[in-house]
Structure formats: structure tokens, C-alpha cells
Scaffold this motif. Sequence first.
Motif, PDB file in Angstrom:
ATOM      1  N   PHE A  61       2.313   1.337  -3.675  1.00 25.82           N
ATOM      2  CA  PHE A  61       1.262   1.660  -4.641  1.00 25.82           C
ATOM      3  C   PHE A  61       0.119   2.343  -3.888  1.00 25.82           C
ATOM      4  O   PHE A  61      -0.780   1.667  -3.386  1.00 25.82           O
ATOM      5  N   ARG A  62       0.183   3.646  -3.806  1.00 22.89           N
ATOM      6  CA  ARG A  62      -0.742   4.400  -2.953  1.00 22.89           C
ATOM      7  C   ARG A  62      -2.205   4.197  -3.334  1.00 22.89           C
ATOM      8  O   ARG A  62      -3.085   4.258  -2.477  1.00 22.89           O
ATOM      9  N   TRP A  63      -2.471   3.955  -4.603  1.00 27.88           N
ATOM     10  CA  TRP A  63      -3.853   3.817  -5.044  1.00 27.88           C
ATOM     11  C   TRP A  63      -4.503   2.555  -4.469  1.00 27.88           C
ATOM     12  O   TRP A  63      -5.740   2.438  -4.432  1.00 27.88           O
ATOM     13  N   LEU A  64      -3.698   1.601  -3.984  1.00 26.35           N
ATOM     14  CA  LEU A  64      -4.240   0.377  -3.416  1.00 26.35           C
ATOM     15  C   LEU A  64      -4.712   0.546  -1.970  1.00 26.35           C
ATOM     16  O   LEU A  64      -5.481  -0.274  -1.476  1.00 26.35           O
ATOM     17  N   TYR A  65      -4.251   1.605  -1.313  1.00 26.08           N
ATOM     18  CA  TYR A  65      -4.519   1.739   0.120  1.00 26.08           C
ATOM     19  C   TYR A  65      -6.013   1.844   0.423  1.00 26.08           C
ATOM     20  O   TYR A  65      -6.523   1.153   1.321  1.00 26.08           O
ATOM     21  N   ALA A  66      -6.730   2.676  -0.325  1.00 24.25           N
ATOM     22  CA  ALA A  66      -8.165   2.847  -0.074  1.00 24.25           C
ATOM     23  C   ALA A  66      -8.951   1.551  -0.281  1.00 24.25           C
ATOM     24  O   ALA A  66      -9.761   1.175   0.577  1.00 24.25           O
ATOM     25  N   PRO A  67      -8.736   0.812  -1.400  1.00 24.26           N
ATOM     26  CA  PRO A  67      -9.451  -0.466  -1.541  1.00 24.26           C
ATOM     27  C   PRO A  67      -9.110  -1.480  -0.450  1.00 24.26           C
ATOM     28  O   PRO A  67      -9.995  -2.183   0.050  1.00 24.26           O
ATOM     29  N   CYS A 114       0.828  -1.217   0.000  1.00 24.05           N
ATOM     30  CA  CYS A 114       0.000   0.000   0.000  1.00 24.05           C
ATOM     31  C   CYS A 114       0.859   1.262   0.000  1.00 24.05           C
ATOM     32  O   CYS A 114       0.464   2.287  -0.560  1.00 24.05           O
TER      33      CYS A 114
END
Length: 238
Positions: free
Chosen positions: A47-53, A44
Motif C-alpha cells: 500500500f504505497r500511500w502508507l509509506y509517507a505516513p 508499505c
Amino acid sequence: MNRFFDIPSDLQHSWFGLIGLHLREALLPVLAGLAVALPIAQICVRFRWLYAPVLGVTTVLYAIPSLAFFVVLIDYTGQTELTVMIPLAVYSLVVLVPAIVDGVRSVPQETLAAATAMGLGPVRRYVQVQLPIAVPAIIAGLRVATVSSISLVSVGMLIGNQGALGNLLHDANIYHRPELAVNSVLTTAALAVLVDGALVLVRLLLTPWMPRATRRARAKSTDARSEPAVPALEDAAR
């Protein structure tokens, strides 16, 4: 007082045996959750975009009542400790993943740049630089997850006396012995306080490089960030 520690024979454990069983059922899931949360948190961070999911998935799993979890698992794991510990490990992720992500992200960029310049690859940089600096945040998350896990073990009394100290609540009702319920509540609370204090000591031992005042200030901030979306007392009613 003798009746307070007079454990019914159907539980097949002494008072100290129930304490050991309770700690095992509470702490092993948190350790398993930590082992899973560390690589997930690093992904996460990378790849910051994965943190919310990921946070959304862990929150949804956390919202599943423990009894529903037991019903799904019992066909595969039976009325065993494993049926209790798997949900506790899953619940710990909603606390541990954000705590580790926040701690790793707090590492100064110049520190990472210096580690890279020294030839450290991503894995060594994560293990030798980022995780040690993130220790206060990680311990704060562990404190919340551990106390919550200790309180939730008692729910296991509903699936074949797998609730350790929580089994005393069941026997208190069967044998009309309210002192057993008092024993269960007080001992569980004492365990939570003692384990929490032990984790604070671990944090102090692992961060000798931090001035005492700085450690107190960082501990307060990380404790506030690491609180779960649902309070632990609310979990106990699952």
C-alpha cells in the motif's frame, strides 16, 4: 596499561564483561527493530500511500531525545537494560524501514511475475524472492542502525549504570581517571568497526549469486540511500 584495564568494582563487570553487555544492549534492539520493520515495510510496499505516513512517524520518534524516552519508560521498566533497549529499537526503524522498502521495490517486475506464475502466494513471494534480492539494501540499513545503536548505548550510564562501556565515562569523572574515558571511547569505536565488518561479511555470504563488482556497486548505492536523517555522531550527543 594496567590502570587502562583496571575496571572499578562498582561496575560489577570486567572489561570483557562490559563488552558483552554493550553488544547485548546494542544488537538486541536492532534485531527487534528488524523483526518489526520487515512486516511494516511489506505493508508499505503493498500500500504505497502508507509509506509517507509511516516514514513520518518513525522520523518523529527518532527525533525524541533518548533522555526523554528514558523518563517516560523508567516508571514502567525501571532502571534496567530494557529502558535503554526500547528506544534503540524504535530509533532503528527510521533506517530499517526505508532500507527494506527500497530493496523490495528494486526487485524486477518480471521476477515477481515469474514467481506468481510458479504459484507463489504473497507471503512466500516476499520471503523466498523479494527479501533475498533485497539483502544488499537490508544489510546496508542494518550497518547504519547497528553502528548508531552501539554509540547510543553509552547514554544509559545516566540511568543507574546501564550504559555498559559508557559507564566508564561516569567513573572516569568520579575517580579522576581519564584513562577510563579513553578506554570507553576506543573500545566502543573498535566494536562498531568490527560489527560493521561482520555485517559486510554476512552480505557477501548471503549474495554469492552477485558478481563481486556488482556487489560493490550495489553496496555503495544502498549505503547512500540508507543513511539516517540525523547522523550517528549527532545521535551520540543525545
